[in-house]
Design a protein around this motif. Structure first.
Motif, PDB file in Angstrom:
ATOM      1  N   ARG A  11       4.591   0.004   7.352  1.00  0.00           N
ATOM      2  CA  ARG A  11       5.798  -0.343   6.594  1.00  0.00           C
ATOM      3  C   ARG A  11       5.683  -0.078   5.101  1.00  0.00           C
ATOM      4  O   ARG A  11       6.607   0.426   4.473  1.00  0.00           O
ATOM      5  CB  ARG A  11       6.064  -1.828   6.871  1.00  0.00           C
ATOM      6  CG  ARG A  11       7.254  -2.420   6.192  1.00  0.00           C
ATOM      7  CD  ARG A  11       7.398  -3.862   6.649  1.00  0.00           C
ATOM      8  NE  ARG A  11       6.132  -4.593   6.462  1.00  0.00           N
ATOM      9  CZ  ARG A  11       5.910  -5.823   6.919  1.00  0.00           C
ATOM     10  NH1 ARG A  11       6.849  -6.457   7.596  1.00  0.00           N
ATOM     11  NH2 ARG A  11       4.755  -6.410   6.692  1.00  0.00           N
ATOM     12  N   GLY A  12       4.597  -0.526   4.505  1.00  0.00           N
ATOM     13  CA  GLY A  12       4.374  -0.215   3.090  1.00  0.00           C
ATOM     14  C   GLY A  12       5.026  -1.148   2.093  1.00  0.00           C
ATOM     15  O   GLY A  12       5.254  -0.752   0.945  1.00  0.00           O
ATOM     16  N   SER A  13       5.288  -2.386   2.484  1.00  0.00           N
ATOM     17  CA  SER A  13       5.918  -3.291   1.508  1.00  0.00           C
ATOM     18  C   SER A  13       4.938  -3.655   0.394  1.00  0.00           C
ATOM     19  O   SER A  13       5.339  -3.790  -0.769  1.00  0.00           O
ATOM     20  CB  SER A  13       6.489  -4.531   2.188  1.00  0.00           C
ATOM     21  OG  SER A  13       5.469  -5.386   2.645  1.00  0.00           O
ATOM     22  N   ASN A  14       3.663  -3.788   0.709  1.00  0.00           N
ATOM     23  CA  ASN A  14       2.679  -4.052  -0.356  1.00  0.00           C
ATOM     24  C   ASN A  14       2.528  -2.841  -1.273  1.00  0.00           C
ATOM     25  O   ASN A  14       2.381  -3.000  -2.484  1.00  0.00           O
ATOM     26  CB  ASN A  14       1.334  -4.466   0.246  1.00  0.00           C
ATOM     27  CG  ASN A  14       1.299  -5.949   0.579  1.00  0.00           C
ATOM     28  OD1 ASN A  14       1.267  -6.787  -0.316  1.00  0.00           O
ATOM     29  ND2 ASN A  14       1.345  -6.277   1.858  1.00  0.00           N
ATOM     30  N   GLU A 174       2.087 -12.144  -0.833  1.00  0.00           N
ATOM     31  CA  GLU A 174       1.185 -10.980  -0.847  1.00  0.00           C
ATOM     32  C   GLU A 174       1.622 -10.001  -1.938  1.00  0.00           C
ATOM     33  O   GLU A 174       0.801  -9.474  -2.693  1.00  0.00           O
ATOM     34  CB  GLU A 174       1.203 -10.260   0.507  1.00  0.00           C
ATOM     35  CG  GLU A 174       0.503 -10.995   1.621  1.00  0.00           C
ATOM     36  CD  GLU A 174       0.405 -10.136   2.890  1.00  0.00           C
ATOM     37  OE1 GLU A 174       0.130  -8.937   2.794  1.00  0.00           O
ATOM     38  OE2 GLU A 174       0.620 -10.689   3.988  1.00  0.00           O
TER      39      GLU A 174
END
Ligand code: GAR
Length: 210
Positions: A11-14, A174
């Motif tokens: 997903r790549g939210s961080n 996070e």
């Protein structure tokens, strides 16, 4: 300029939080490339839209971890990063790879390490009955989910929480914790010394709470 390469698998939210954290401030820092172990990672679409270089090193194309890690290291080195940040990167790295990037390789793990290394951390936390859950940003060492801790964030466990509830609550934190750590790294406030201990300068607190 401090150069970062971010490693993703999904997903790549961080990753987005890191890019934004380094962009929001007047910092001489940038994410030079996003490297994914999977061609389908949603993270890649966002990075491309932002004009960030993307590289896919598909783990399925490699017969062994060693060969995959060699290709991964080459892809990363092409961008000459100061730091390599693992953000939802779901492959276990070989000792050779970890040692090559010693002191420059950082991970976020969705638990309060040393509790609950590995997978399904929210399920593990609920099964154990802990009342606080959290995330850990740490330097990566050859032992999985065990490196020197840079920062941690905690969230309460609420009655009736499902693993998904807990994951969602934690994810917001996070993003905050990893964004802040990325800025500290860019500013040289956090380093790993020769004894593999975290050294900090000008950081009031490395604990976050939601
Ligand atoms: C995050 O919760 C991260 O902490 C976790 O995967 C998620 C990735 O989400 N990482 C691990 O479990 C590492 N073993 P994201 O792709 O939206 O950042």
């Amino acid at each position: 300029r401090c150069r970062f390469v971010v490693l993703v698998s999904g997903r790549g939210s961080n990753m987005r939080a890191i890019v934004q954290a380094l962009r929001d401030r007047v910092l001489p820092a940038e994410v030079c490339a996003v490297v994914s172990s999977s061609p389908d990672a949603a993270a890649l679409d966002w990075a491309r839209e932002q004009g960030i270089a993307t590289v896919v090193v598909p783990h399925r194309n490699y017969a062994s971890r060693e060969l995959f890690d060699q290709a991964l290291a080459q892809a990363i080195e092409a961008y000459r990063p100061d730091y390599v940040l693992l953000a939802g990167f779901m492959r276990v790295l070989t000792t050779g790879f970890v040692e090559r990037f010693n002191g420059r390789l950082v991970n976020i793990h969705p638990s309060l390490l040393p509790s609950f290394p590995g997978l399904h951390t929210h399920q593990q936390a609920l099964a154990m009955g802990v009342q606080w859950h959290g995330c850990t940003v740490h330097f990566v060492t050859p032992v999985l989910d065990h490196g020197p801790i840079i920062a941690q964030g905690v969230v309460p466990v609420l009655a009736g929480d499902t693993p998904a509830d807990l994951a969602e609550r934690l994810l917001c934190l996070e993003h905050q914790v990893y964004g802040e750590v990325a800025r500290w790294l860019a500013e040289g406030r956090v380093t790993l010394d020769a004894m593999q201990r975290v050294q900090v300068r000008g950081v009031a607190s490395r604990s976050f709470i939601r």
